[in-house]
Design a protein around this motif. Sequence first.
Motif, mmCIF file in Angstrom:
data_model
loop_
_atom_site.group_PDB
_atom_site.id
_atom_site.type_symbol
_atom_site.label_atom_id
_atom_site.label_comp_id
_atom_site.label_asym_id
_atom_site.label_seq_id
_atom_site.Cartn_x
_atom_site.Cartn_y
_atom_site.Cartn_z
ATOM 1 N N ILE A 291 35.294 45.125 23.509
ATOM 2 C CA ILE A 291 33.977 44.825 24.062
ATOM 3 C C ILE A 291 32.981 45.661 23.267
ATOM 4 O O ILE A 291 33.144 46.871 23.137
ATOM 5 C CB ILE A 291 33.924 45.136 25.567
ATOM 6 C CG1 ILE A 291 34.906 44.207 26.304
ATOM 7 C CG2 ILE A 291 32.511 44.982 26.107
ATOM 8 C CD1 ILE A 291 35.153 44.576 27.742
ATOM 9 N N GLN A 292 31.999 45.001 22.710
ATOM 10 C CA GLN A 292 31.101 45.647 21.755
ATOM 11 C C GLN A 292 29.805 46.173 22.362
ATOM 12 O O GLN A 292 29.330 47.237 22.004
ATOM 13 C CB GLN A 292 30.751 44.672 20.620
ATOM 14 C CG GLN A 292 31.957 44.180 19.855
ATOM 15 C CD GLN A 292 32.664 45.298 19.123
ATOM 16 O OE1 GLN A 292 32.024 46.171 18.542
ATOM 17 N NE2 GLN A 292 33.981 45.286 19.140
ATOM 18 N N ILE B 266 35.509 43.526 32.316
ATOM 19 C CA ILE B 266 36.647 44.030 31.535
ATOM 20 C C ILE B 266 37.937 43.383 32.038
ATOM 21 O O ILE B 266 38.822 43.031 31.251
ATOM 22 C CB ILE B 266 36.724 45.568 31.607
ATOM 23 C CG1 ILE B 266 35.545 46.192 30.855
ATOM 24 C CG2 ILE B 266 38.053 46.079 31.040
ATOM 25 C CD1 ILE B 266 35.423 47.704 31.027
ATOM 26 N N ALA B 267 38.034 43.182 33.353
ATOM 27 C CA ALA B 267 39.215 42.512 33.926
ATOM 28 C C ALA B 267 39.352 41.098 33.367
ATOM 29 O O ALA B 267 40.469 40.630 33.106
ATOM 30 C CB ALA B 267 39.133 42.495 35.447
ATOM 31 N N HIS B 268 38.232 40.404 33.153
ATOM 32 C CA HIS B 268 38.304 39.075 32.535
ATOM 33 C C HIS B 268 38.929 39.160 31.148
ATOM 34 O O HIS B 268 39.738 38.304 30.773
ATOM 35 C CB HIS B 268 36.907 38.450 32.440
ATOM 36 C CG HIS B 268 36.456 37.752 33.670
ATOM 37 N ND1 HIS B 268 36.926 36.524 34.071
ATOM 38 C CD2 HIS B 268 35.553 38.112 34.620
ATOM 39 C CE1 HIS B 268 36.352 36.147 35.189
ATOM 40 N NE2 HIS B 268 35.504 37.116 35.551
ATOM 41 N N VAL B 269 38.559 40.181 30.379
ATOM 42 C CA VAL B 269 39.127 40.342 29.033
ATOM 43 C C VAL B 269 40.624 40.632 29.128
ATOM 44 O O VAL B 269 41.407 40.130 28.318
ATOM 45 C CB VAL B 269 38.383 41.441 28.243
ATOM 46 C CG1 VAL B 269 39.022 41.656 26.876
ATOM 47 C CG2 VAL B 269 36.911 41.076 28.083
ATOM 48 N N ASP C 14 43.583 38.507 27.390
ATOM 49 C CA ASP C 14 44.622 39.107 26.559
ATOM 50 C C ASP C 14 46.018 38.646 26.958
ATOM 51 O O ASP C 14 46.868 38.414 26.099
ATOM 52 C CB ASP C 14 44.577 40.639 26.644
ATOM 53 C CG ASP C 14 43.471 41.242 25.805
ATOM 54 O OD1 ASP C 14 42.832 40.505 25.013
ATOM 55 O OD2 ASP C 14 43.240 42.461 25.932
ATOM 56 N N VAL C 15 46.272 38.534 28.261
ATOM 57 C CA VAL C 15 47.619 38.176 28.700
ATOM 58 C C VAL C 15 47.842 36.660 28.722
ATOM 59 O O VAL C 15 48.970 36.208 28.788
ATOM 60 C CB VAL C 15 47.986 38.777 30.083
ATOM 61 C CG1 VAL C 15 47.941 40.291 30.034
ATOM 62 C CG2 VAL C 15 47.128 38.228 31.193
#
Length: 198
Positions: free
Chosen positions: A32-33, A96-99, A103-104
């Motif tokens: 996350i930038q 962040i949970a969405h990211v 990822d999974v």
Amino acid sequence: VQKAYLVAQEWAMSMVDRVPVPLHELAIGKNIQRIRYEPLLSTSGLVKAKDGFDIFINTEAIGVTHNQKAGTVQEINSTAWSNFDPSLLFGIAHEIAHVIFLDVAGGIQKKELLRRHNIKLERACSNMARMLLIPKQRLIREIEGRLFDVNHIETLVKLFNVSSEVFIWRFQLKDVKDVFKDADGLLAYTHVEKKDQI
């Protein structure tokens, strides 16, 4: 969901001695930038950027300050994280949970997660945000048999830098739900909508 929860739990376990948790470190690790402030219909959102992801925060969201007006951009490694309002931190943890879910997930599922607004997914991301902000082991350690001591609970809310609502809802998650099952009492959260109504 289980895989994503495991990722969140593992990270939270590694932060057990660092509260409030350094959420910006997880954000950096998840590519996350930036955090961008714009008028939105929701509190926060996630957008795929060329170099990773950007989190968008509604300029009308609770906790947004005068220096976070529309068009403001904060880099993830900014020192501003320590000054974020607990409501903003929850929104950021939710994104962040969405990211973590992205990822999974793989292939078609990944595209679906980016396209659709799914109530179950949103609920899972909110639960993961609570897990990230309040690590299980630290919560259990800090309660010290004082679950119904209001002053102690207020101290813990400040320690974890979360809202009272996030703190109370943390006890409903599966990983801690049974830990306090023999406690005799009630924790409740009320929110004042208007001066004369609760």
